[in-house]
Design a protein around this motif. Structure first.
Motif, PDB file in Angstrom:
ATOM      1  N   SER A 158       0.558  -1.690   0.120  1.00 37.55           N
ATOM      2  CA  SER A 158      -0.668  -0.084   0.294  1.00 37.55           C
ATOM      3  C   SER A 158       0.927   1.386  -0.301  1.00 37.55           C
ATOM      4  CB  SER A 158      -0.679   0.024   1.311  1.00 37.55           C
ATOM      5  OG  SER A 158      -0.134  -0.222   2.401  1.00 37.55           O
ATOM      6  N   GLY A 171       3.002  -9.673  -7.999  1.00 36.17           N
ATOM      7  CA  GLY A 171       1.836  -9.402  -6.719  1.00 36.17           C
ATOM      8  C   GLY A 171       1.769 -10.420  -6.289  1.00 36.17           C
ATOM      9  N   ASP A 187       4.006  -6.014   7.132  1.00 36.02           N
ATOM     10  CA  ASP A 187       4.248  -6.484   8.315  1.00 36.02           C
ATOM     11  C   ASP A 187       3.368  -7.698   7.585  1.00 36.02           C
ATOM     12  OD1 ASP A 187       1.688  -4.960   8.142  1.00 36.02           O
ATOM     13  OD2 ASP A 187       1.830  -4.843   9.906  1.00 36.02           O
ATOM     14  N   GLY A 188       2.684  -7.852   6.353  1.00 37.73           N
ATOM     15  CA  GLY A 188       1.915  -9.186   5.879  1.00 37.73           C
ATOM     16  C   GLY A 188       2.748  -9.652   5.295  1.00 37.73           C
ATOM     17  N   SER A 189       3.959  -9.293   3.695  1.00 40.60           N
ATOM     18  CA  SER A 189       4.825  -9.363   2.950  1.00 40.60           C
ATOM     19  C   SER A 189       5.196 -10.343   3.622  1.00 40.60           C
ATOM     20  CB  SER A 189       5.076  -8.322   2.280  1.00 40.60           C
ATOM     21  OG  SER A 189       3.776  -7.620   1.632  1.00 40.60           O
ATOM     22  N   ASN A 193       1.610  -1.646  10.276  1.00 44.94           N
ATOM     23  CA  ASN A 193       0.418  -0.781   9.776  1.00 44.94           C
ATOM     24  C   ASN A 193      -1.051  -2.008  11.051  1.00 44.94           C
ATOM     25  OD1 ASN A 193       0.029  -2.835   7.985  1.00 44.94           O
ATOM     26  ND2 ASN A 193      -0.144  -1.119   6.869  1.00 44.94           N
ATOM     27  N   ASP A 239      -1.811  -4.708   9.725  1.00 41.42           N
ATOM     28  CA  ASP A 239      -3.613  -4.849   9.126  1.00 41.42           C
ATOM     29  C   ASP A 239      -2.713  -5.196   7.459  1.00 41.42           C
ATOM     30  OD1 ASP A 239      -3.186  -2.973   7.398  1.00 41.42           O
ATOM     31  OD2 ASP A 239      -5.719  -1.994   7.937  1.00 41.42           O
ATOM     32  N   ALA A 284      -3.644  -2.771   2.281  1.00 39.49           N
ATOM     33  CA  ALA A 284      -3.744  -2.976   0.123  1.00 39.49           C
ATOM     34  C   ALA A 284      -4.610  -3.549  -0.031  1.00 39.49           C
ATOM     35  CB  ALA A 284      -2.331  -2.852  -0.418  1.00 39.49           C
TER      36      ALA A 284
HETATM   37  C1  LIG Z   1       1.076 -14.400  -1.630  1.00 36.58           C
HETATM   38  C2  LIG Z   1       0.226 -13.698  -1.809  1.00 36.58           C
HETATM   39  N1  LIG Z   1      -0.846 -13.575  -1.011  1.00 36.58           N
HETATM   40  C3  LIG Z   1      -1.675 -13.060  -0.886  1.00 36.58           C
HETATM   41  C4  LIG Z   1      -2.017 -11.779  -1.846  1.00 36.58           C
HETATM   42  C5  LIG Z   1      -3.092 -10.801  -1.331  1.00 36.58           C
HETATM   43  N2  LIG Z   1      -2.277  -9.713  -0.482  1.00 36.58           N
HETATM   44  C6  LIG Z   1      -2.246  -8.442  -2.127  1.00 36.58           C
HETATM   45  S1  LIG Z   1      -1.760  -7.144  -0.830  1.00 36.58           S
HETATM   46  C7  LIG Z   1      -1.595  -7.803   0.549  1.00 36.58           C
HETATM   47  C8  LIG Z   1      -1.240  -7.103   1.904  1.00 36.58           C
HETATM   48  C9  LIG Z   1       0.212  -7.403   2.233  1.00 36.58           C
HETATM   49  O1  LIG Z   1       0.370  -6.494   3.882  1.00 36.58           O
HETATM   50  P1  LIG Z   1       1.054  -5.775   3.777  1.00 36.58           P
HETATM   51  O2  LIG Z   1       2.301  -6.203   3.288  1.00 36.58           O
HETATM   52  O3  LIG Z   1       1.345  -5.608   5.786  1.00 36.58           O
HETATM   53  O4  LIG Z   1       1.749  -4.244   2.932  1.00 36.58           O
HETATM   54  P2  LIG Z   1      -0.089  -3.703   3.391  1.00 36.58           P
HETATM   55  O5  LIG Z   1      -1.488  -3.820   2.406  1.00 36.58           O
HETATM   56  O6  LIG Z   1      -0.525  -3.273   4.989  1.00 36.58           O
HETATM   57  O7  LIG Z   1       0.715  -2.066   2.966  1.00 36.58           O
HETATM   58  C10 LIG Z   1      -1.717  -9.166   0.483  1.00 36.58           C
HETATM   59  C11 LIG Z   1      -2.460 -10.371   1.552  1.00 36.58           C
HETATM   60  C12 LIG Z   1      -0.684 -11.906  -2.609  1.00 36.58           C
HETATM   61  N3  LIG Z   1      -0.543 -10.317  -3.773  1.00 36.58           N
HETATM   62  N4  LIG Z   1       0.104 -12.537  -2.647  1.00 36.58           N
END
Ligand SMILES: Cc1ncc(C[n+]2csc(CCOP(=O)(O)OP(=O)(O)O)c2C)c(N)n1
Length: 538
Positions: free
Chosen positions: A372, A395, A422-424, A449, A451, A454
């Protein structure tokens, strides 16, 4: 008589693939035993991380990297890295173990159909017909992986092959860059001479073909505005150059609107175009002539409109410069730093990147995965040299962390910085351990963040609404996870703590993780707001 194993190590050595990225299993052990002393093994604790480090290493060296993965797990756990390599034109030779040929018929434990599984995402997936073909198959895989557009190959090797007798294999030289058709290029040159106001769109293939300097020279010669391809996996033009106009948006209509003022657009080294949200419109406006120069026959075939010419981009740019009239430079304002974002609590990603840009070495390499806040990174990080920026090509999250480690191993004299969500970070978190064990001093900057911002932005943008499960990820202590893997780390909660923490990270000799609390993402999707008329999925 030499064995398949001995000849394979000789072939790998002669091809320059003496680093083996891997995660071993029983079917690989007959190959891995007694590895020659001039080889290095880099262990990833999961196939995504092992093959992902190989991706980073190949990106950093510009040559095929070798990964040895385990059985069917290689195509399951490791497939995302093959997908990255496929879309990012990254040369990889990936081998995987197969059950002993003598009991394959009976579908013994660990029998693998990995070859069938990976086919759409590799240039070649193969299991050698005879044991003694293994070294030649690996050499053939290397030659193919290195031909433009570069990409991964995947080879499944039965575990009883390694001890079989085998004759020596001599490594061959293959010269592969293909010259573009000069008659077709002459048409582009004529169109450029007739154009009032051309623009150039730069893409990651410029880096693959070492065409960075030729591209700058061409843009200056034509005095053309330069845009970056949408969602760039690599930057291909100096960020502070006065001709640079920033990134294109990844949707049909807004992208065509951005280019509406030009009567001619030359896309250098990118697809036409990489879209994300579906906002129907023309590729370019009817009054704009479109040409694509690409090293990828696939991208040429898939382009939605315009004339495409396949071939080496450095040669194409040199030809166009030599066969067009120079244009007088319009007066343009020089690059101006964006104003410094205010220090808010929680801090904005823009504030974070602005501070990072001040603190990091000017020759740093950025390998990012922060969905995001890509736009904020794009606006506040300024790197003007080739081979400085890498991002997820299609992606599939999990690219950033291991790629950063591989890039660092390939570039010991430059510092790699990995801004990551923190998700990635969770998709390939084990790469932290490899960074520690193999002394890859990456600075990991986690944007915490709490959550999936994105996805929330996408919900807002496309009117899906916020009533969706699985959007929040509270309660993860990433600094502690890093510590658990043996990595120094620190937490930053407030803006005034950020710069000292980043300075300490860059001063450290080893890898370091800075876990930063940031504000949640906004309602924009990849730089686009409601004004572009997004799709409505409600
Ligand atoms: C392997 C994989 N699983 C799920 C997704 C779907 N996805 C796209 S953006 C995202 C959020 C990632 O979270 P974070 O890294 O915290 O970034 P933020 O969106 O908070 O900036 C997800 C789960 C993806 N692109 N690739």
């Amino acid at each position: 008589m030499t064995t398949v194993r001995e000849v394979t190590y000789q072939v790998l050595r002669e091809l320059g693939m003496t680093v083996i990225f891997g995660n071993p299993g029983s079917t690989e052990l007959p190959f891995l035993r007694d590895m020659p002393a001039d080889f290095n093994y880099v262990l990833g604790l999961h196939e995504r991380s092992a093959a992902g480090m190989a991706v980073g290493y190949a990106l950093g060296t510009g040559r095929a990297a070798f990964a040895n993965l385990h059985s069917i797990a290689s195509s399951g756990n490791g497939l995302s890295s093959l997908v990255d390599a496929w879309h990012g034109h990254v040369p990889l030779v990936v081998t995987t173990g197969q059950q002993d040929r003598r009991q394959r018929l009976a579908e013994a434990f660990l029998s693998s159909q990995a070859v069938e599984t990976v086919k759409p995402y590799v240039k070649w997936a193969h299991e050698p017909i005879r044991a003694e073909d293994v070294p030649a198959v690996i050499a053939r895989g290397f030659y193919l992986a290195m031909q433009p557009p570069m990409g991964p190959v995947f080879l499944s090797i039965p575990m009883d092959d390694w001890t079989q007798p085998c004759s020596p294999v001599s490594v061959r030289r293959i010269s592969s860059p293909a010259s573009p058709d000069t008659a077709a290029l002459a048409e582009v040159a004529a169109a450029l001479d007739a154009s009032r106001n051309p623009a150039i769109v730069v893409g990651s293939q410029i880096e693959e073909d070492h065409a960075w300097q030729e591209t700058i020279a061409l843009a200056e010669h034509l005095d053309a505005d330069v845009y970056q391809q949408p969602i760039p996996p690599r930057w291909a033009f100096p960020r502070r150059h006065p001709l640079f106009r920033g990134s294109l948006l990844p949707a049909q209509r807004p992208l065509a609107d951005q280019l509406a003022g030009y009567d001619m657009v030359v896309v250098l080294g990118a697809p036409v175009f990489l879209y994300y949200a579906y906002v129907p419109g023309e590729t370019v406006k009817p009054g704009t002539k479109l040409f694509q120069l690409t090293n990828s026959p696939l991208d040429a075939a898939a382009a939605l409109s315009g004339t495409s010419i396949v071939g080496n981009l450095a040669e194409a740019a040199r030809f166009l410069r030599a066969h067009t009239k120079p244009r007088a430079a319009k007066s343009r304002s020089p690059f101006a730093e964006p104003p410094q974002p205010p220090a808010e609590s929680p801090m904005t990603p823009a504030y974070l990147f602005s501070a990072l840009n001040r603190v990091m070495p000017r020759d740093a390499i950025v390998c990012e995965e922060c969905p995001s806040s890509k736009g904020d990174l794009d606006r506040h990080i300024f790197l003007d040299a080739p081979n400085s920026f890498y991002s997820v090509p299609n992606g599939v999250l999990g690219f950033g962390l291991p790629a950063a480690v591989g890039l660092q191993l390939a570039n010991p004299s430059r510092r790699v910085v990995c801004p990551v969500g923190d998700g990635s970070i969770q998709y390939s978190i084990q790469a932290l351990w490899s960074a520690v064990q193999y002394r890859a001093p990456v600075v990991f900057v986690v944007l915490r963040n709490g959550d999936y911002s994105a996805l929330k932005s996408f919900c807002d943008f496309t009117n899906v609404g916020r009533n969706v499960h699985g959007m929040d990820i509270p309660g993860i202590d990433i600094a502690k996870i890093a510590e658990g893997y043996g990595m120094a780390s620190t937490k930053v909660e407030e803006p005034e703590q950020l710069e000292p923490a980043l300075k300490a990270a860059f001063a450290a000799q080893g890898p370091y993780l800075v876990d930063v609390r940031v504000a949640k993402g906004g309602e924009r999707c990849m730089g686009m707001d409601q004004s572009v008329n997004p799709p409505n999925y409600r």
